[in-house]
Design an enzyme around this catalytic site. Structure first.
Site, PDB file in Angstrom:
ATOM      1  N   ASP A 174       0.691  -1.353  -0.117  1.00 45.07           N
ATOM      2  CA  ASP A 174       0.014  -0.136  -0.048  1.00 45.07           C
ATOM      3  C   ASP A 174       0.741   1.186  -0.002  1.00 45.07           C
ATOM      4  O   ASP A 174       0.124   2.074   0.633  1.00 45.07           O
ATOM      5  CB  ASP A 174      -0.885   0.067   1.345  1.00 45.07           C
ATOM      6  CG  ASP A 174      -1.593  -1.372   1.276  1.00 45.07           C
ATOM      7  OD1 ASP A 174      -2.405  -1.774   0.342  1.00 45.07           O
ATOM      8  OD2 ASP A 174      -2.038  -1.638   2.477  1.00 45.07           O
ATOM      9  N   GLY A 217       1.517   3.074  -2.405  1.00 45.55           N
ATOM     10  CA  GLY A 217       1.197   3.966  -3.640  1.00 45.55           C
ATOM     11  C   GLY A 217       1.780   3.497  -5.162  1.00 45.55           C
ATOM     12  O   GLY A 217       1.980   4.268  -5.730  1.00 45.55           O
ATOM     13  N   GLY A 256       0.623   1.674  -7.166  1.00 41.18           N
ATOM     14  CA  GLY A 256      -0.424   1.857  -8.223  1.00 41.18           C
ATOM     15  C   GLY A 256      -0.219   2.981  -9.089  1.00 41.18           C
ATOM     16  O   GLY A 256      -0.141   3.075 -10.353  1.00 41.18           O
ATOM     17  N   HIS A 263      -4.218  -2.435  -6.243  1.00 37.90           N
ATOM     18  CA  HIS A 263      -3.711  -1.111  -6.538  1.00 37.90           C
ATOM     19  C   HIS A 263      -4.952  -0.148  -6.804  1.00 37.90           C
ATOM     20  O   HIS A 263      -5.948  -0.657  -7.221  1.00 37.90           O
ATOM     21  CB  HIS A 263      -3.103  -1.113  -7.806  1.00 37.90           C
ATOM     22  CG  HIS A 263      -1.719  -1.665  -7.972  1.00 37.90           C
ATOM     23  ND1 HIS A 263      -0.763  -1.521  -6.768  1.00 37.90           N
ATOM     24  CD2 HIS A 263      -1.066  -2.293  -8.816  1.00 37.90           C
ATOM     25  CE1 HIS A 263       0.403  -2.148  -7.252  1.00 37.90           C
ATOM     26  NE2 HIS A 263       0.066  -2.530  -8.546  1.00 37.90           N
ATOM     27  N   THR A 306      -8.504  -4.446  -0.866  1.00 43.77           N
ATOM     28  CA  THR A 306      -9.097  -5.732  -1.092  1.00 43.77           C
ATOM     29  C   THR A 306     -10.167  -5.960   0.128  1.00 43.77           C
ATOM     30  O   THR A 306     -11.290  -6.361  -0.459  1.00 43.77           O
ATOM     31  CB  THR A 306      -7.965  -6.676  -1.112  1.00 43.77           C
ATOM     32  OG1 THR A 306      -7.053  -6.537  -2.350  1.00 43.77           O
ATOM     33  CG2 THR A 306      -8.704  -8.177  -1.262  1.00 43.77           C
ATOM     34  N   THR A 307      -9.647  -5.515   1.069  1.00 50.50           N
ATOM     35  CA  THR A 307     -10.487  -6.344   2.177  1.00 50.50           C
ATOM     36  C   THR A 307     -11.473  -5.049   2.792  1.00 50.50           C
ATOM     37  O   THR A 307     -12.254  -5.542   3.492  1.00 50.50           O
ATOM     38  CB  THR A 307      -9.687  -6.670   3.511  1.00 50.50           C
ATOM     39  OG1 THR A 307      -8.537  -5.532   3.818  1.00 50.50           O
ATOM     40  CG2 THR A 307      -8.741  -7.872   3.187  1.00 50.50           C
TER      41      THR A 307
HETATM   42  P1  GDP Z   1      -0.397   0.207  -3.811  1.00 48.70           P
HETATM   43  O1  GDP Z   1      -0.626  -1.303  -3.435  1.00 48.70           O
HETATM   44  O2  GDP Z   1       1.013   0.264  -3.257  1.00 48.70           O
HETATM   45  O3  GDP Z   1      -0.569   0.543  -5.208  1.00 48.70           O
HETATM   46  O4  GDP Z   1      -0.939   1.192  -2.818  1.00 48.70           O
HETATM   47  P2  GDP Z   1      -2.604   1.554  -3.094  1.00 48.70           P
HETATM   48  O5  GDP Z   1      -2.928   2.136  -4.257  1.00 48.70           O
HETATM   49  O6  GDP Z   1      -3.360   0.421  -2.216  1.00 48.70           O
HETATM   50  O7  GDP Z   1      -2.634   2.702  -1.729  1.00 48.70           O
HETATM   51  C1  GDP Z   1      -2.372   3.893  -1.974  1.00 48.70           C
HETATM   52  C2  GDP Z   1      -3.516   4.808  -1.711  1.00 48.70           C
HETATM   53  O8  GDP Z   1      -3.106   5.966  -1.324  1.00 48.70           O
HETATM   54  C3  GDP Z   1      -4.571   4.902  -2.648  1.00 48.70           C
HETATM   55  O9  GDP Z   1      -5.802   5.200  -2.116  1.00 48.70           O
HETATM   56  C4  GDP Z   1      -3.820   6.122  -3.548  1.00 48.70           C
HETATM   57  O10 GDP Z   1      -4.675   6.975  -4.308  1.00 48.70           O
HETATM   58  C5  GDP Z   1      -3.384   6.937  -2.521  1.00 48.70           C
HETATM   59  N1  GDP Z   1      -2.314   7.668  -2.778  1.00 48.70           N
HETATM   60  C6  GDP Z   1      -1.212   7.467  -3.582  1.00 48.70           C
HETATM   61  N2  GDP Z   1      -0.306   8.333  -3.704  1.00 48.70           N
HETATM   62  C7  GDP Z   1      -0.744   9.260  -2.728  1.00 48.70           C
HETATM   63  C8  GDP Z   1      -0.263  10.565  -2.488  1.00 48.70           C
HETATM   64  O11 GDP Z   1       0.681  11.151  -2.692  1.00 48.70           O
HETATM   65  N3  GDP Z   1      -1.198  11.327  -1.505  1.00 48.70           N
HETATM   66  C9  GDP Z   1      -2.314  10.904  -1.024  1.00 48.70           C
HETATM   67  N4  GDP Z   1      -2.848  11.635  -0.327  1.00 48.70           N
HETATM   68  N5  GDP Z   1      -2.547   9.768  -1.641  1.00 48.70           N
HETATM   69  C10 GDP Z   1      -1.951   8.922  -2.335  1.00 48.70           C
END
Ligand code: GDP
Length: 424
Positions: free
Chosen positions: A12, A14, A16, A40, A301-302
């Protein structure tokens, strides 16, 4: 040229968003491990999507998205994800599935749930996507390769053999309904028809593409601390989350991976059980969770609330080292703008001694965080596009982390949107 995007922490981070961003400039995007157990979150011009199995490149018409041999392939899930994005207006993506990928079987999901139920309070907090039973079977050599779907005689024989073995466990250990080999065979025929349009020798495909000078992106799932060898065993996932495994899970030579972008989160979060030294609780955690990510830190996911903590330099430096990071993307920095002061875990105290090196799980259990407190910047940093325009205390925070990691921070993410990124 092959580039990998991987996580340094518990997942998580970020990834994605960074993958989506770099996917725009890639010809091929490959998922090389894991399955539909993590997700993601991607926000783009089509809307907001939680992808679990599809590579992030599915939103681009010029990219080929590959499910590599290292992935736990849930075929109906793949079909559903494709149908879902297409129904939301995304043009049909170009997808290839490795003929050597193994199939996540319906009983893997059942066994995952049965085992968590059997363990009761000692459960792993599995997402019950069948990942652990899947990889157990793969290495016990009773898994089903995609290629085997197209070899009927072998399939019939193997279904009978595997059902017999599984049914002993179902009957005597779990006391659950048995597998009917005939029904299972029918299900596999359906899987075969679903996956057939995508199947090819993806390793050869990538090899040929590399000869033509194409750009390949390896998309990691979860992070270093969930790696079965180098993570917080046994509270880990069941396939390697490291960039090194990208070579195996995509079927390419290790020396092809030139750039390893490791995503590091500006604070910590974790889903599921396991050691988490800089974890925080109570109101302090609730506030960070509420403000975190994009609309709160809840599992993609959860949907479970994520565990929260301060930035852990010990775990992140290790996370970055085990990935072999060539550069770091520091994410969700904007979230921290509300804090007067920001604690950073710079050491672990174990049996009265402070270490800066990430230890094995048994020692980790005894570790207490040693904090250094940095001043906050108390400002909204979303919308800022130049590094120099960030508040001084924010730059100091980034540079402090960079020094602790020992790897250049080349990207700073200051918002969930795909262009909310500052390049250094
Ligand atoms: P991944 O599994 O590494 O891709 O992580 P996720 O996408 O599940 O979790 C990242 C969460 O943080 C998502 O809801 C993104 O939209 C959000 N996100 C990613 N980068 C940033 C950021 O720089 N700032 C903020 N506020 N949210 C972010």
């Amino acid at each position: 040229m092959v580039r990998a995007i991987v996580g340094a922490n518990w997942g998580d981070e970020g990834k994605g968003k960074i993958t989506d961003m770099l996917g725009e400039k890639s010809d091929i995007i490959v998922r090389f491990q894991g399955g539909s157990n993590a997700g993601h979150t991607i926000i783009n011009d089509y809307g907001k999507f939680a992808l679990h199995l599809l590579p992030s490149g599915v939103f681009y018409q010029h990219t080929t998205c590959i499910i590599g041999n290292g992935v736990a392939l849930n075929i109906p899930y793949l079909q559903r994800e494709i149908d879902d994005i297409v129904s939301k207006g995304v043009p049909k993506p170009h997808i290839l599935v490795s003929d050597r990928a193994q199939i996540l079987m319906p009983y893997h999901i059942d066994f995952d749930a049965y085992e968590e139920e059997r363990l009761g309070g000692k459960a792993f907090g599995s997402t019950k996507s069948g990942i652990a039973p899947f990889y157990s079977d793969k290495y016990a050599k009773i898994g089903f390769q995609v290629s085997e779907l197209f070899d009927e005689d072998t399939l019939v024989e193997k279904v009978a053999r595997v059902a017999e073995q599984k049914n002993i466990l179902l009957e005597h250990m779990y006391h659950k309904p048995l597998i009917d080999p005939k029904e299972l065979l029918e299900t596999l025929h359906e899987y075969r028809d679903m996956v057939a349009p995508y199947v090819c020798d993806t390793s050869l495909y990538i090899s040929n593409a590399l000869k033509e000078g194409k750009t390949v992106l390896l998309e990691g799932q979860l992070g270093t601390l969930k790696d079965p060898d180098f993570g917080i065993y046994p509270m880990v996932t069941s396939s390697s989350t490291l960039a090194a495994y990208g070579a195996i899970g995509a079927g390419i030579a290790p020396y092809e991976i030139k750039d390893i972008i490791t995503v590091v989160k500006a604070y910590s979060s974790a889903v599921g059980a396991g050691e988490f030294v800089s974890e925080i609780f109570g109101d302090e955690a609730d506030e960070l969770r509420r403000r975190g990510g994009d609309g709160g830190e809840f599992g993609a996911t959860t949907g479970h609330p994520r565990r929260m903590g301060w930035f852990d330099a010990v775990a992140s430096r290790y996370g970055v080292r085990m990935q072999g990071a060539t550069e770091v993307a520091l994410t969700v920095l904007d979230v921290l703008g509300y804090l007067d002061e920001i604690p950073v875990c710079v050491g672990y105290e174990i049996d009265g001694e402070v270490t800066k090196d990430f230890p094995v799980t048994a020692k980790l259990k005894k570790a207490k965080p040693v904090y250094e407190v940095l001043p906050g910047w108390k400002e909204e940093i979303r919308g800022i596009t130049k590094y120099e325009d960030l508040p001084e205390n924010c730059r100091n925070y980034i540079e402090f982390i960079e020094k602790e990691l020992g790897v250049p921070v080349t990207m700073v993410s200051n918002g969930p949107g795909r262009h909310e990124i500052i390049h250094r």
